[in-house]
Design a protein around this motif. Sequence first.
Motif, short mmCIF file in Angstrom:
data_model
loop_
_atom_site.label_atom_id
_atom_site.label_comp_id
_atom_site.label_asym_id
_atom_site.label_seq_id
_atom_site.Cartn_x
_atom_site.Cartn_y
_atom_site.Cartn_z
N GLU A 72 -4.43 -6.42 -16.39
CA GLU A 72 -4.97 -5.95 -17.65
C GLU A 72 -5.66 -7.10 -18.40
O GLU A 72 -5.26 -7.51 -19.48
CB GLU A 72 -3.88 -5.30 -18.50
N TRP A 73 -6.71 -7.64 -17.77
CA TRP A 73 -7.56 -8.66 -18.39
C TRP A 73 -6.73 -9.80 -18.98
O TRP A 73 -5.89 -10.35 -18.28
CB TRP A 73 -8.50 -8.00 -19.40
N LEU A 74 -6.92 -10.15 -20.22
CA LEU A 74 -6.22 -11.31 -20.78
C LEU A 74 -4.75 -11.02 -21.08
O LEU A 74 -4.01 -11.93 -21.46
CB LEU A 74 -6.92 -11.80 -22.05
N ASN A 75 -4.32 -9.80 -20.89
CA ASN A 75 -2.88 -9.50 -20.95
C ASN A 75 -2.20 -9.71 -19.61
O ASN A 75 -0.97 -9.56 -19.51
CB ASN A 75 -2.65 -8.05 -21.41
N GLY A 76 -2.97 -10.04 -18.57
CA GLY A 76 -2.38 -10.27 -17.25
C GLY A 76 -1.64 -9.05 -16.76
O GLY A 76 -2.14 -7.92 -16.83
N TYR A 77 -0.40 -9.27 -16.29
CA TYR A 77 0.42 -8.16 -15.78
C TYR A 77 1.49 -7.72 -16.78
O TYR A 77 2.43 -7.02 -16.42
CB TYR A 77 1.07 -8.57 -14.45
N THR A 78 1.31 -8.10 -18.04
CA THR A 78 2.33 -7.78 -19.04
C THR A 78 2.19 -6.37 -19.61
O THR A 78 3.14 -5.84 -20.17
CB THR A 78 2.28 -8.77 -20.21
N LYS A 79 1.02 -5.77 -19.49
CA LYS A 79 0.78 -4.44 -20.05
C LYS A 79 0.39 -3.50 -18.92
O LYS A 79 -0.44 -3.84 -18.08
CB LYS A 79 -0.32 -4.50 -21.11
N LYS A 80 0.96 -2.30 -18.92
CA LYS A 80 0.78 -1.37 -17.81
C LYS A 80 0.24 -0.03 -18.33
O LYS A 80 0.83 0.59 -19.21
CB LYS A 80 2.10 -1.14 -17.08
N PHE A 81 -0.86 0.44 -17.73
CA PHE A 81 -1.47 1.72 -18.06
C PHE A 81 -1.31 2.77 -16.96
O PHE A 81 -1.72 3.91 -17.13
CB PHE A 81 -2.97 1.55 -18.32
N GLY A 82 -0.74 2.41 -15.83
CA GLY A 82 -0.83 3.23 -14.64
C GLY A 82 -0.02 4.52 -14.65
O GLY A 82 1.05 4.60 -15.25
N LEU A 83 -0.54 5.52 -13.91
CA LEU A 83 0.23 6.71 -13.57
C LEU A 83 1.19 6.41 -12.43
O LEU A 83 2.17 7.11 -12.24
CB LEU A 83 -0.71 7.84 -13.17
N TYR A 84 0.88 5.35 -11.68
CA TYR A 84 1.75 4.86 -10.62
C TYR A 84 2.17 3.43 -10.95
O TYR A 84 1.35 2.61 -11.37
CB TYR A 84 1.03 4.85 -9.26
N ASN A 85 3.44 3.14 -10.77
CA ASN A 85 3.96 1.79 -10.92
C ASN A 85 3.64 0.98 -9.67
O ASN A 85 3.76 1.49 -8.55
CB ASN A 85 5.47 1.85 -11.14
N VAL A 86 3.21 -0.25 -9.84
CA VAL A 86 2.94 -1.16 -8.72
C VAL A 86 3.90 -2.34 -8.81
O VAL A 86 4.03 -2.96 -9.88
CB VAL A 86 1.48 -1.66 -8.72
N ASP A 87 4.58 -2.67 -7.73
CA ASP A 87 5.49 -3.80 -7.68
C ASP A 87 4.69 -5.05 -7.30
O ASP A 87 4.41 -5.29 -6.13
CB ASP A 87 6.60 -3.55 -6.67
N PHE A 88 4.34 -5.84 -8.30
CA PHE A 88 3.51 -7.02 -8.06
C PHE A 88 4.31 -8.18 -7.46
O PHE A 88 3.74 -9.19 -7.07
CB PHE A 88 2.81 -7.45 -9.34
N ASN A 89 5.63 -8.03 -7.39
CA ASN A 89 6.46 -9.05 -6.74
C ASN A 89 6.61 -8.79 -5.25
O ASN A 89 7.13 -9.63 -4.51
CB ASN A 89 7.84 -9.08 -7.39
N ASP A 90 6.19 -7.64 -4.81
CA ASP A 90 6.25 -7.27 -3.39
C ASP A 90 4.90 -7.57 -2.75
O ASP A 90 3.87 -7.07 -3.20
CB ASP A 90 6.57 -5.78 -3.27
N PRO A 91 4.85 -8.37 -1.68
CA PRO A 91 3.57 -8.66 -1.02
C PRO A 91 2.83 -7.41 -0.58
O PRO A 91 1.60 -7.42 -0.48
CB PRO A 91 3.98 -9.52 0.18
N ASN A 92 3.56 -6.32 -0.32
CA ASN A 92 2.93 -5.08 0.10
C ASN A 92 2.43 -4.25 -1.08
O ASN A 92 1.82 -3.18 -0.86
CB ASN A 92 3.91 -4.24 0.92
N ARG A 93 2.69 -4.71 -2.29
CA ARG A 93 2.25 -4.00 -3.50
C ARG A 93 2.65 -2.52 -3.43
O ARG A 93 1.84 -1.63 -3.62
CB ARG A 93 0.73 -4.13 -3.69
N THR A 94 3.92 -2.29 -3.16
CA THR A 94 4.40 -0.91 -3.09
C THR A 94 4.24 -0.22 -4.43
O THR A 94 4.35 -0.83 -5.49
CB THR A 94 5.88 -0.88 -2.67
N TRP A 95 3.99 1.08 -4.38
CA TRP A 95 3.77 1.84 -5.60
C TRP A 95 4.71 3.04 -5.66
O TRP A 95 5.15 3.56 -4.63
CB TRP A 95 2.32 2.29 -5.72
#
Length: 500
Positions: free
Chosen positions: A453-476
């Motif tokens: 989310e631009w200058l908010n980085g990964y601190t703000k989430k708008f998604g209908l699906y959650n993405v695990d950014f700590n997982d290399p596979n980016r599971t959702w």
Amino acid sequence: MSNRWQVRPIIEKGHAIGGAAGCHTQCNIYCLATGLADDNATDMAFPDDFLFGAATAAYQVEDGKGESVWDYVVHNFPERVEDGTTADVTCDSYHKYKEDVAMLKELGVNFYRFSIAWTRIMPNGTADYINEAGVSYYRNLIKELKDNGIESMITLYHWDLPQQLADIGGWLEDSMIDIYAEYARTCFQLFGDDVKFWTTFNEIKEFCQLGYGEGGLPPLHYEPGIGEYKCTRVVLKAHAKAYRIYDEEFRATQNGMIGAIFDTHWFEPRTNSSEDVAAAEQGRQFSFGWFANPIVNGDYPEIMKTRIADRSAKEGFNQSRLPEFTEDEIGVHQRYLRLYRSQHCIEEPEIGDPSYSKDMAVSQYQSPDWEGSSISWLKVVPWGIRGLLNWVRETYNDPYVIVTENGYADDGVLDDDMRIHYYQSYISNVRLAMDDGVKVLAYTAWSLMDNYEWLNGYTKKFGLYNVDFNDPNRTWTPKKSMEYYKKVIATHCVIDNCTR
């Protein structure tokens, strides 16, 4: 006057997006989902041919492309990003596009709005070198969407200017008009046979005002009251040229729609006084009319021309800081819309250093009674979108409108009742605006999935699906709101039972 631009010093975290000089409008308000706004929910169904979609942007979900202005800034000025992160991998949509389409298929959308990364197609920013791997990626994505019954809505420019073009002046230079036009022509040639919806630019106000005026967004050019007007003039001319290229060279065979995306506040008068009513209209013209009026009517709003010329003379400039258009520079086309927030307004600042906010001269206020989100500027004010849609209809000759972004920010929670509340109330007000007579063709949820989310980085989430950014596979994982929006799309109704 001397040339007054510079790279702006580091700004406070959280103040990089939104908010200008004048009355400060940002505050964090967190609300619990108590009674999901059934009072704001309509029982009127949407027409059967109404389109529902979801959206992302290339920089926020892709990886592995040439350097853009955003890459340059987040790598060289990490302190500007709330969590110090980069978008080097983000959702990894470049490799996982089939999974993205599977999400869209599960959701049941009619279309997917995404952007093309200019630097993936043209790593140097110009058509002298085309990256065939990048072309193949977008062709594969478009085909995968088409095979699953989903139309593509492509944004040609979603803020990620190639850094090599920024190095020669970016959107301040007239040379960008032809460079962008050739980029647009190339995209029409490569992908247009399978694309029915094109948008030339996303949110011109944001990247011109905050990128070239206030200097808070890339490319960090600080020239308030001057840079944003130079940028807007070049961008609108580039839009007009790309529009004409499509109209004259491609529309007959590709039969698509093309327009630009404008974001705006909704300015509501604080009282019914004539002064406040006039101030609200002035705010609308400076925020939305700044871009729509040249495209629809061929020139900037009269209030902008008059005020900026008057203030420029008093500030010692030899001519208006708002550059003029010639009569043949801007054409007419479809309008697109994005809306998140509402404002109240009044007041006239003293003459001093030039700035856009002083030119606009309204005091912007957000009521503490409005529900908030995890982003301080984003308030839940659903009647604002109805007011804006009606104003656009009345002011700009009853155009067809597509709502290209609308969404709610939180911390990524799966049981996101507040996002459901947000969508239910905003989509309801879109339907009410249609009952008022507004020609809304489609609605787009922002965003398909959590992303950068631009200058908010990964601190703000708008998604209908959650993405695990700590997982290399980016599971959702689908959120509760995904199931709600899926039902809205399937039934064309925001509640369980609608009238037809």
